[in-house]
Design a protein around this motif. Sequence first.
Motif, short mmCIF file in Angstrom:
data_model
loop_
_atom_site.label_atom_id
_atom_site.label_comp_id
_atom_site.label_asym_id
_atom_site.label_seq_id
_atom_site.Cartn_x
_atom_site.Cartn_y
_atom_site.Cartn_z
N MET A 35 56.99 -18.25 -17.47
CA MET A 35 57.96 -18.03 -16.40
C MET A 35 57.30 -17.34 -15.21
O MET A 35 57.48 -17.76 -14.05
N LEU A 36 56.54 -16.29 -15.47
CA LEU A 36 55.91 -15.56 -14.37
C LEU A 36 54.89 -16.42 -13.65
O LEU A 36 54.74 -16.34 -12.42
N ARG A 37 54.18 -17.26 -14.38
CA ARG A 37 53.22 -18.18 -13.76
C ARG A 37 53.95 -19.21 -12.89
O ARG A 37 53.51 -19.53 -11.78
N ASP A 38 55.05 -19.73 -13.41
CA ASP A 38 55.83 -20.69 -12.63
C ASP A 38 56.31 -20.07 -11.32
O ASP A 38 56.41 -20.75 -10.30
N TYR A 39 56.62 -18.78 -11.35
CA TYR A 39 57.06 -18.09 -10.15
C TYR A 39 55.90 -17.78 -9.21
O TYR A 39 56.04 -17.88 -7.99
N THR A 40 54.76 -17.37 -9.76
CA THR A 40 53.67 -16.82 -8.95
C THR A 40 52.72 -17.88 -8.40
O THR A 40 52.28 -17.78 -7.24
N ASP A 41 52.37 -18.88 -9.19
CA ASP A 41 51.33 -19.83 -8.77
C ASP A 41 51.62 -20.52 -7.44
O ASP A 41 50.70 -20.68 -6.62
N PRO A 42 52.87 -20.92 -7.14
CA PRO A 42 53.11 -21.52 -5.82
C PRO A 42 52.80 -20.57 -4.66
O PRO A 42 52.31 -21.01 -3.61
N PHE A 43 53.05 -19.28 -4.86
CA PHE A 43 52.73 -18.31 -3.81
C PHE A 43 51.22 -18.16 -3.64
O PHE A 43 50.72 -18.04 -2.52
N LEU A 44 50.50 -18.16 -4.75
CA LEU A 44 49.05 -18.07 -4.69
C LEU A 44 48.46 -19.27 -3.95
O LEU A 44 47.55 -19.12 -3.12
N GLU A 45 49.01 -20.45 -4.25
CA GLU A 45 48.53 -21.65 -3.56
C GLU A 45 48.86 -21.59 -2.07
O GLU A 45 48.04 -21.98 -1.23
N ALA A 46 50.04 -21.09 -1.74
CA ALA A 46 50.41 -20.95 -0.33
C ALA A 46 49.50 -19.97 0.40
O ALA A 46 49.27 -20.09 1.60
N ALA A 47 48.96 -19.00 -0.36
CA ALA A 47 48.05 -18.01 0.23
C ALA A 47 46.61 -18.51 0.27
O ALA A 47 45.72 -17.78 0.73
N GLY A 48 46.38 -19.73 -0.20
CA GLY A 48 45.01 -20.28 -0.21
C GLY A 48 44.18 -19.75 -1.35
O GLY A 48 42.95 -19.82 -1.31
N LEU A 49 44.83 -19.23 -2.39
CA LEU A 49 44.13 -18.69 -3.56
C LEU A 49 44.18 -19.69 -4.70
O LEU A 49 45.05 -20.57 -4.75
N ILE A 50 43.25 -19.55 -5.64
CA ILE A 50 43.22 -20.40 -6.83
C ILE A 50 43.94 -19.68 -7.96
O ILE A 50 43.50 -18.61 -8.39
N PRO A 51 45.07 -20.21 -8.42
CA PRO A 51 45.85 -19.50 -9.45
C PRO A 51 45.05 -19.09 -10.68
O PRO A 51 45.26 -18.00 -11.21
N ASP A 52 44.14 -19.94 -11.12
CA ASP A 52 43.35 -19.62 -12.32
C ASP A 52 42.44 -18.41 -12.11
O ASP A 52 41.97 -17.80 -13.08
N ASP A 53 42.18 -18.07 -10.85
CA ASP A 53 41.32 -16.91 -10.55
C ASP A 53 42.11 -15.60 -10.50
O ASP A 53 41.51 -14.53 -10.36
N VAL A 54 43.42 -15.69 -10.58
CA VAL A 54 44.26 -14.50 -10.48
C VAL A 54 44.86 -14.19 -11.85
O VAL A 54 45.55 -15.02 -12.44
#
Length: 453
Positions: A35-54
Amino acid sequence: MRALIALIPVLFSAAIAAAPASAQSLIRDTEIEIMLRDYTDPFLEAAGLIPDDVGLYIIADPEINAFVTQGQNIFIHTGLILEAENPLQVQGVLAHETGHISGAHLARTGEAMNQAAIPMFATMGLGILAALAGEGQAGAALMASSQQFGALQFFSYTRTQESSADQAALRFLNETGTSPAGLLQFFERFRYQEAFSAARRYPYFRTHPLSSARVTSLREGVASSPFVEQAAPPEEVERLERLQAKIYGFMAEPGHVFFRYPVTDHSLPARYARAVAYYRDAQMDHAREEIESLIEEEPDNPYFYELYGQMLFESGHAAESIEYHQRSVDLMPSAPLLRVNLAMSMIASEDAEYLEAAGQHLRVALDIEPDNSFAWYQLSIVHERNGDTPRAQLAIAEQAFAVGNNGRAIQFAARAMPHLEVGSVDRFRAGELMAVAQARMADEAPRQSRRDR
Protein backbone atom coordinates in the motif's frame (compact mmCIF):
# COMPACT_ATOMS: atom_id res chain seq x y z
CA MET A 1 37.22 23.07 23.49
CA ARG A 2 37.14 19.61 21.87
CA ALA A 3 34.47 18.52 24.34
CA LEU A 4 32.50 21.70 23.68
CA ILE A 5 32.63 21.18 19.90
CA ALA A 6 31.51 17.59 20.33
CA LEU A 7 28.55 18.78 22.38
CA ILE A 8 27.15 21.02 19.67
CA PRO A 9 26.04 18.32 17.20
CA VAL A 10 24.61 16.41 20.15
CA LEU A 11 22.50 19.40 21.17
CA PHE A 12 21.22 19.97 17.67
CA SER A 13 20.67 16.31 16.89
CA ALA A 14 18.62 16.08 20.06
CA ALA A 15 16.58 19.06 18.94
CA ILE A 16 15.86 17.59 15.51
CA ALA A 17 15.59 13.94 16.53
CA ALA A 18 12.95 12.23 14.46
CA ALA A 19 11.45 10.26 17.32
CA PRO A 20 12.18 8.91 20.78
CA ALA A 21 14.39 5.85 20.74
CA SER A 22 12.25 3.81 23.10
CA ALA A 23 9.55 1.38 22.06
CA GLN A 24 10.56 1.42 18.40
CA SER A 25 11.32 -1.36 15.98
CA LEU A 26 11.21 -1.80 12.24
CA ILE A 27 8.51 -4.16 11.04
CA ARG A 28 7.93 -5.97 7.77
CA ASP A 29 4.46 -6.62 6.39
CA THR A 30 3.78 -7.27 2.72
CA GLU A 31 0.26 -5.86 2.77
CA ILE A 32 1.27 -2.56 4.40
CA GLU A 33 4.43 -2.22 2.32
CA ILE A 34 2.54 -2.66 -0.95
CA MET A 35 0.00 0.00 0.00
CA LEU A 36 2.72 2.48 0.94
CA ARG A 37 4.64 1.70 -2.25
CA ASP A 38 1.51 2.19 -4.33
CA TYR A 39 1.12 5.60 -2.70
CA THR A 40 4.78 6.68 -2.81
CA ASP A 41 6.23 5.41 -6.10
CA PRO A 42 4.20 7.76 -8.35
CA PHE A 43 5.50 10.74 -6.36
CA LEU A 44 9.08 9.49 -6.65
CA GLU A 45 8.67 9.14 -10.40
CA ALA A 46 7.18 12.64 -10.61
CA ALA A 47 10.26 13.89 -8.75
CA GLY A 48 12.56 12.23 -11.29
CA LEU A 49 13.70 9.60 -8.78
CA ILE A 50 13.97 5.83 -9.24
CA PRO A 51 11.56 4.13 -6.81
CA ASP A 52 13.82 1.09 -6.36
CA ASP A 53 16.57 3.41 -5.11
CA VAL A 54 14.39 4.78 -2.31
CA GLY A 55 13.92 2.70 0.83
CA LEU A 56 10.55 2.69 2.56
CA TYR A 57 10.47 1.49 6.16
CA ILE A 58 7.72 1.01 8.74
CA ILE A 59 8.38 1.75 12.42
CA ALA A 60 6.13 0.07 14.98
CA ASP A 61 5.43 3.12 17.11
CA PRO A 62 2.12 4.76 18.12
CA GLU A 63 3.55 8.26 17.75
CA ILE A 64 2.57 10.29 14.67
CA ASN A 65 5.74 10.65 12.64
CA ALA A 66 7.38 10.26 9.25
CA PHE A 67 10.83 11.38 8.20
CA VAL A 68 13.67 11.00 5.72
CA THR A 69 17.12 9.94 6.88
CA GLN A 70 20.33 8.26 5.72
CA GLY A 71 20.01 9.43 2.15
CA GLN A 72 16.97 8.26 0.21
CA ASN A 73 15.09 6.43 2.94
CA ILE A 74 11.56 7.23 4.08
CA PHE A 75 10.43 6.04 7.51
CA ILE A 76 6.78 6.10 8.57
CA HIS A 77 5.34 5.29 11.98
CA THR A 78 2.36 3.00 12.34
CA GLY A 79 0.85 5.76 14.50
CA LEU A 80 0.60 8.06 11.49
CA ILE A 81 -1.21 5.39 9.46
CA LEU A 82 -3.60 4.75 12.34
CA GLU A 83 -4.42 8.44 12.81
CA ALA A 84 -5.04 9.17 9.14
CA GLU A 85 -8.69 9.92 8.43
CA ASN A 86 -8.42 9.00 4.76
CA PRO A 87 -5.83 7.78 2.23
CA LEU A 88 -5.23 11.32 0.94
CA GLN A 89 -3.68 12.29 4.27
CA VAL A 90 -1.16 9.45 4.10
CA GLN A 91 -0.44 10.25 0.47
CA GLY A 92 0.04 13.92 1.30
CA VAL A 93 2.62 13.15 3.97
CA LEU A 94 4.49 10.76 1.66
CA ALA A 95 4.50 13.39 -1.10
CA HIS A 96 5.94 15.86 1.44
CA GLU A 97 8.71 13.43 2.43
CA THR A 98 9.46 12.89 -1.25
CA GLY A 99 9.90 16.66 -1.45
CA HIS A 100 12.63 16.44 1.19
CA ILE A 101 14.47 13.81 -0.85
CA SER A 102 14.16 15.67 -4.18
CA GLY A 103 15.35 18.86 -2.48
CA ALA A 104 18.39 17.11 -0.96
CA HIS A 105 17.38 18.64 2.37
CA LEU A 106 19.07 15.96 4.44
CA ALA A 107 22.43 16.66 2.83
CA ARG A 108 22.06 20.36 3.58
CA THR A 109 21.11 19.90 7.22
CA GLY A 110 24.73 19.47 8.28
CA GLU A 111 25.61 22.82 6.72
CA ALA A 112 22.68 24.43 8.52
CA MET A 113 23.83 23.00 11.82
CA ASN A 114 27.30 24.45 11.27
CA GLN A 115 25.82 27.85 10.46
CA ALA A 116 23.60 27.70 13.52
CA ALA A 117 26.66 27.01 15.68
CA ILE A 118 28.12 30.43 14.80
CA PRO A 119 25.69 32.55 16.89
CA MET A 120 25.84 29.90 19.59
CA PHE A 121 29.63 30.21 19.83
CA ALA A 122 29.51 33.99 19.57
CA THR A 123 27.00 34.33 22.41
CA MET A 124 28.89 31.82 24.52
CA GLY A 125 32.12 33.73 23.91
CA LEU A 126 30.53 36.99 25.02
CA GLY A 127 29.34 35.25 28.17
CA ILE A 128 32.84 34.01 28.94
CA LEU A 129 34.29 37.52 28.39
CA ALA A 130 31.61 39.02 30.65
CA ALA A 131 32.40 36.48 33.36
CA LEU A 132 36.13 37.20 33.10
CA ALA A 133 35.36 40.92 33.39
CA GLY A 134 33.62 40.30 36.69
CA GLU A 135 30.04 40.32 35.40
CA GLY A 136 29.30 36.77 36.47
CA GLN A 137 25.52 37.06 36.41
CA ALA A 138 25.45 38.62 32.94
CA GLY A 139 27.98 36.07 31.68
CA ALA A 140 25.90 33.17 32.98
CA ALA A 141 22.78 34.57 31.32
CA LEU A 142 24.55 34.93 27.98
CA MET A 143 25.97 31.41 28.09
CA ALA A 144 22.59 29.99 29.07
CA SER A 145 20.93 31.69 26.09
CA SER A 146 23.60 30.63 23.57
CA GLN A 147 21.84 27.35 22.71
CA GLN A 148 18.59 29.22 22.12
CA PHE A 149 20.22 31.55 19.58
CA GLY A 150 21.69 28.60 17.70
CA ALA A 151 18.41 26.71 17.78
CA LEU A 152 16.47 29.74 16.51
CA GLN A 153 18.71 30.00 13.46
CA PHE A 154 18.56 26.26 12.82
CA PHE A 155 14.77 26.08 13.06
CA SER A 156 14.48 29.09 10.76
CA TYR A 157 16.35 27.00 8.20
CA THR A 158 14.13 23.99 8.98
CA ARG A 159 10.96 25.99 8.32
CA THR A 160 12.38 27.01 4.95
CA GLN A 161 12.94 23.34 4.16
CA GLU A 162 9.42 22.47 5.21
CA SER A 163 7.87 25.14 3.01
CA SER A 164 9.99 23.94 0.10
CA ALA A 165 8.86 20.34 0.68
CA ASP A 166 5.24 21.53 0.84
CA GLN A 167 5.49 23.16 -2.57
CA ALA A 168 7.22 20.13 -4.04
CA ALA A 169 4.48 17.90 -2.60
CA LEU A 170 1.81 20.04 -4.24
CA ARG A 171 3.56 19.61 -7.58
CA PHE A 172 3.89 15.84 -7.20
CA LEU A 173 0.26 15.48 -6.11
CA ASN A 174 -0.97 17.51 -9.06
CA GLU A 175 1.25 15.68 -11.54
CA THR A 176 -0.12 12.33 -10.37
CA GLY A 177 -3.75 13.52 -10.36
CA THR A 178 -4.04 13.19 -6.58
CA SER A 179 -5.98 15.64 -4.46
CA PRO A 180 -3.66 17.71 -2.23
CA ALA A 181 -6.53 18.26 0.22
CA GLY A 182 -5.26 15.42 2.42
CA LEU A 183 -1.94 17.15 3.10
CA LEU A 184 -3.72 20.33 4.18
CA GLN A 185 -6.24 18.35 6.25
CA PHE A 186 -3.41 16.58 8.05
CA PHE A 187 -1.66 19.83 8.96
CA GLU A 188 -4.83 21.69 9.90
CA ARG A 189 -6.01 18.79 12.03
CA PHE A 190 -2.91 19.15 14.19
CA ARG A 191 -2.55 22.93 13.91
CA TYR A 192 -2.97 23.19 17.69
CA GLN A 193 0.47 21.59 18.02
CA GLU A 194 1.99 24.96 17.06
CA ALA A 195 0.97 26.31 20.47
CA PHE A 196 2.63 23.46 22.40
CA SER A 197 6.16 23.42 23.71
CA ALA A 198 8.56 21.22 21.73
CA ALA A 199 8.48 18.56 24.44
CA ARG A 200 4.69 18.22 24.19
CA ARG A 201 4.41 18.11 20.42
CA TYR A 202 4.07 14.94 18.39
CA PRO A 203 7.48 13.95 16.95
CA TYR A 204 6.29 14.80 13.44
CA PHE A 205 5.64 18.41 14.39
CA ARG A 206 8.94 18.73 16.24
CA THR A 207 10.82 17.84 13.07
CA HIS A 208 8.27 19.47 10.72
CA PRO A 209 7.49 22.77 12.50
CA LEU A 210 4.24 24.44 11.48
CA SER A 211 3.77 28.16 11.06
CA SER A 212 0.84 30.37 10.09
CA ALA A 213 2.61 31.53 6.94
CA ARG A 214 3.37 27.95 5.93
CA VAL A 215 -0.22 26.76 6.39
CA THR A 216 -1.58 29.84 4.58
CA SER A 217 0.72 29.23 1.61
CA LEU A 218 -0.23 25.57 1.52
CA ARG A 219 -3.94 26.43 1.69
CA GLU A 220 -3.57 28.72 -1.32
CA GLY A 221 -1.74 26.04 -3.30
CA VAL A 222 -4.34 23.41 -2.48
CA ALA A 223 -7.22 25.72 -3.45
CA SER A 224 -5.71 26.24 -6.90
CA SER A 225 -5.32 22.52 -7.61
CA PRO A 226 -7.65 21.09 -10.29
CA PHE A 227 -7.92 17.93 -8.16
CA VAL A 228 -8.81 19.54 -4.84
CA GLU A 229 -12.39 18.23 -4.83
CA GLN A 230 -11.41 14.73 -5.96
CA ALA A 231 -12.10 12.23 -3.18
CA ALA A 232 -10.08 9.11 -2.52
CA PRO A 233 -11.45 6.07 -4.41
CA PRO A 234 -13.76 3.95 -2.22
CA GLU A 235 -11.50 0.91 -2.64
CA GLU A 236 -8.56 2.88 -1.23
CA VAL A 237 -10.65 4.03 1.73
CA GLU A 238 -11.57 0.41 2.42
CA ARG A 239 -7.94 -0.66 1.99
CA LEU A 240 -6.73 1.86 4.55
CA GLU A 241 -9.46 0.85 7.00
CA ARG A 242 -8.39 -2.79 6.72
CA LEU A 243 -4.77 -1.98 7.38
CA GLN A 244 -5.63 0.31 10.27
CA ALA A 245 -7.60 -2.57 11.81
CA LYS A 246 -4.72 -4.97 11.23
CA ILE A 247 -2.15 -2.59 12.72
CA TYR A 248 -4.37 -1.83 15.70
CA GLY A 249 -4.88 -5.55 16.26
CA PHE A 250 -1.14 -6.07 16.52
CA MET A 251 -0.20 -2.84 18.31
CA ALA A 252 -2.94 -2.35 20.90
CA GLU A 253 -3.80 -4.44 23.93
CA PRO A 254 -6.42 -7.07 23.03
CA GLY A 255 -8.93 -5.50 25.41
CA HIS A 256 -8.64 -2.18 23.60
CA VAL A 257 -9.09 -3.95 20.26
CA PHE A 258 -12.30 -5.65 21.41
CA PHE A 259 -13.60 -2.29 22.65
CA ARG A 260 -12.87 -0.52 19.38
CA TYR A 261 -14.07 -3.46 17.25
CA PRO A 262 -16.82 -5.18 19.30
CA VAL A 263 -18.20 -8.58 18.33
CA THR A 264 -21.38 -6.82 17.20
CA ASP A 265 -19.35 -5.24 14.38
CA HIS A 266 -19.34 -7.77 11.53
CA SER A 267 -17.44 -5.59 9.05
CA LEU A 268 -14.35 -7.03 7.43
CA PRO A 269 -11.93 -4.61 9.16
CA ALA A 270 -13.46 -5.45 12.56
CA ARG A 271 -13.10 -9.19 12.02
CA TYR A 272 -9.54 -8.65 10.78
CA ALA A 273 -8.63 -6.75 13.96
CA ARG A 274 -10.33 -9.28 16.22
CA ALA A 275 -8.65 -12.23 14.50
CA VAL A 276 -5.27 -10.71 15.36
CA ALA A 277 -6.32 -9.76 18.90
CA TYR A 278 -7.76 -13.21 19.67
CA TYR A 279 -4.55 -14.86 18.46
CA ARG A 280 -2.42 -12.50 20.56
CA ASP A 281 -4.68 -13.21 23.53
CA ALA A 282 -4.19 -16.99 23.06
CA GLN A 283 -7.86 -17.49 22.16
CA MET A 284 -7.08 -19.62 19.11
CA ASP A 285 -10.59 -21.02 18.67
CA HIS A 286 -12.01 -17.51 18.28
CA ALA A 287 -9.03 -16.45 16.15
CA ARG A 288 -9.62 -19.37 13.78
CA GLU A 289 -13.30 -18.55 13.55
CA GLU A 290 -12.62 -14.94 12.59
CA ILE A 291 -9.86 -15.65 10.05
CA GLU A 292 -11.82 -18.48 8.45
CA SER A 293 -14.77 -16.14 7.98
CA LEU A 294 -12.44 -13.72 6.18
CA ILE A 295 -11.06 -16.46 3.93
CA GLU A 296 -14.59 -17.63 3.12
CA GLU A 297 -15.49 -14.09 2.09
CA GLU A 298 -12.29 -13.50 0.08
CA PRO A 299 -10.79 -16.89 -0.84
CA ASP A 300 -8.14 -15.30 -3.07
CA ASN A 301 -6.74 -12.87 -0.50
CA PRO A 302 -3.11 -13.92 0.19
CA TYR A 303 -2.86 -11.83 3.35
CA PHE A 304 -5.59 -13.78 5.14
CA TYR A 305 -3.78 -17.05 4.45
CA GLU A 306 -0.52 -15.44 5.57
CA LEU A 307 -2.10 -14.39 8.87
CA TYR A 308 -3.63 -17.83 9.41
CA GLY A 309 -0.23 -19.41 8.78
CA GLN A 310 1.43 -17.00 11.21
CA MET A 311 -1.13 -17.76 13.90
CA LEU A 312 -0.57 -21.49 13.57
CA PHE A 313 3.21 -21.25 13.36
CA GLU A 314 3.57 -19.02 16.40
CA SER A 315 1.18 -21.17 18.43
CA GLY A 316 3.34 -24.26 17.87
CA HIS A 317 1.63 -25.77 14.82
CA ALA A 318 4.38 -25.34 12.21
CA ALA A 319 3.38 -28.34 10.10
CA GLU A 320 -0.24 -27.23 9.95
CA SER A 321 0.77 -23.69 8.99
CA ILE A 322 2.52 -24.87 5.79
CA GLU A 323 -0.63 -25.23 3.69
CA TYR A 324 -1.77 -21.70 4.51
CA HIS A 325 1.61 -20.15 3.78
CA GLN A 326 1.77 -22.20 0.59
CA ARG A 327 -1.58 -20.81 -0.49
CA SER A 328 -0.41 -17.23 0.16
CA VAL A 329 2.65 -17.87 -2.04
CA ASP A 330 0.52 -19.43 -4.77
CA LEU A 331 -1.63 -16.30 -4.81
CA MET A 332 1.31 -13.85 -4.68
CA PRO A 333 4.49 -15.61 -5.87
CA SER A 334 6.47 -12.38 -6.28
CA ALA A 335 6.25 -11.43 -2.58
CA PRO A 336 9.55 -12.41 -0.91
CA LEU A 337 8.26 -12.22 2.67
CA LEU A 338 5.52 -14.73 1.93
CA ARG A 339 8.11 -17.19 0.61
CA VAL A 340 10.29 -16.66 3.68
CA ASN A 341 7.29 -17.40 5.92
CA LEU A 342 6.61 -20.62 4.01
CA ALA A 343 10.25 -21.70 4.15
CA MET A 344 10.40 -20.99 7.89
CA SER A 345 7.36 -23.21 8.51
CA MET A 346 8.86 -25.97 6.37
CA ILE A 347 12.13 -25.82 8.29
CA ALA A 348 10.40 -25.70 11.68
CA SER A 349 8.33 -28.78 10.81
CA GLU A 350 11.62 -30.78 10.95
CA ASP A 351 10.45 -32.86 8.00
CA ALA A 352 13.51 -33.46 5.82
CA GLU A 353 11.32 -33.79 2.75
CA TYR A 354 10.60 -30.05 2.91
CA LEU A 355 14.25 -28.92 2.96
CA GLU A 356 14.75 -28.75 -0.80
CA ALA A 357 11.56 -26.75 -1.31
CA ALA A 358 12.40 -24.47 1.61
CA GLY A 359 15.81 -23.74 0.11
CA GLN A 360 14.26 -22.96 -3.25
CA HIS A 361 11.75 -20.53 -1.75
CA LEU A 362 14.53 -18.77 0.15
CA ARG A 363 16.70 -18.45 -2.95
CA VAL A 364 13.79 -16.90 -4.88
CA ALA A 365 13.16 -14.48 -2.00
CA LEU A 366 16.84 -13.53 -1.91
CA ASP A 367 16.92 -12.94 -5.64
CA ILE A 368 14.27 -10.26 -5.00
CA GLU A 369 15.65 -9.02 -1.66
CA PRO A 370 19.37 -9.86 -1.48
CA ASP A 371 19.73 -7.91 1.79
CA ASN A 372 17.10 -9.92 3.68
CA SER A 373 19.26 -11.04 6.61
CA PHE A 374 16.60 -13.32 8.10
CA ALA A 375 16.25 -15.20 4.82
CA TRP A 376 20.03 -15.75 4.76
CA TYR A 377 19.88 -17.13 8.29
CA GLN A 378 17.09 -19.53 7.34
CA LEU A 379 19.08 -20.64 4.29
CA SER A 380 22.07 -21.37 6.54
CA ILE A 381 19.85 -23.76 8.52
CA VAL A 382 18.82 -25.55 5.31
CA HIS A 383 22.46 -25.97 4.24
CA GLU A 384 23.54 -27.18 7.67
CA ARG A 385 20.77 -29.77 7.85
CA ASN A 386 21.81 -30.98 4.42
CA GLY A 387 25.35 -31.44 5.73
CA ASP A 388 26.74 -28.58 3.62
CA THR A 389 28.61 -26.65 6.32
CA PRO A 390 30.70 -24.44 3.96
CA ARG A 391 27.58 -23.04 2.27
CA ALA A 392 25.91 -22.65 5.66
CA GLN A 393 28.92 -20.57 6.74
CA LEU A 394 28.71 -18.54 3.54
CA ALA A 395 25.02 -17.86 4.23
CA ILE A 396 25.93 -16.65 7.74
CA ALA A 397 28.53 -14.36 6.15
CA GLU A 398 25.82 -12.98 3.86
CA GLN A 399 23.54 -12.44 6.86
CA ALA A 400 26.26 -10.55 8.73
CA PHE A 401 27.10 -8.45 5.67
CA ALA A 402 23.42 -7.53 5.21
CA VAL A 403 23.19 -6.11 8.73
CA GLY A 404 26.54 -4.30 8.50
CA ASN A 405 28.54 -6.65 10.74
CA ASN A 406 31.63 -6.62 8.53
CA GLY A 407 33.92 -8.41 10.98
CA ARG A 408 31.56 -11.38 11.28
CA ALA A 409 31.05 -11.43 7.49
CA ILE A 410 34.81 -11.69 6.96
CA GLN A 411 35.14 -14.36 9.65
CA PHE A 412 32.52 -16.70 8.21
CA ALA A 413 33.43 -16.09 4.55
CA ALA A 414 37.04 -16.98 5.43
CA ARG A 415 35.88 -20.19 7.10
CA ALA A 416 33.80 -21.21 4.11
CA MET A 417 36.17 -20.28 1.27
CA PRO A 418 38.79 -23.11 1.52
CA HIS A 419 36.01 -25.71 1.37
CA LEU A 420 34.14 -24.26 -1.61
CA GLU A 421 34.87 -25.57 -5.10
CA VAL A 422 37.56 -23.62 -6.94
CA GLY A 423 35.99 -21.56 -9.72
CA SER A 424 32.48 -21.88 -8.31
CA VAL A 425 30.10 -18.96 -7.87
CA ASP A 426 30.02 -19.59 -4.13
CA ARG A 427 33.80 -19.41 -3.80
CA PHE A 428 33.90 -16.22 -5.84
CA ARG A 429 31.17 -14.74 -3.63
CA ALA A 430 33.09 -15.62 -0.47
CA GLY A 431 36.12 -13.74 -1.76
CA GLU A 432 33.97 -10.82 -2.85
CA LEU A 433 32.32 -10.60 0.57
CA MET A 434 35.70 -10.54 2.30
CA ALA A 435 37.06 -7.83 0.02
CA VAL A 436 34.02 -5.55 0.24
CA ALA A 437 33.64 -6.04 4.01
CA GLN A 438 37.33 -5.19 4.52
CA ALA A 439 36.92 -2.07 2.38
CA ARG A 440 33.89 -1.07 4.45
CA MET A 441 35.85 -1.47 7.67
CA ALA A 442 38.72 0.59 6.30
CA ASP A 443 36.29 3.32 5.25
CA GLU A 444 34.55 3.33 8.64
CA ALA A 445 37.75 3.40 10.72
CA PRO A 446 38.48 7.17 10.28
CA ARG A 447 34.87 8.07 11.13
CA GLN A 448 34.94 5.88 14.23
CA SER A 449 38.24 7.48 15.24
CA ARG A 450 36.70 10.94 14.96
CA ARG A 451 33.70 9.84 17.06
CA ASP A 452 35.99 8.45 19.75
CA ARG A 453 37.89 11.72 20.18
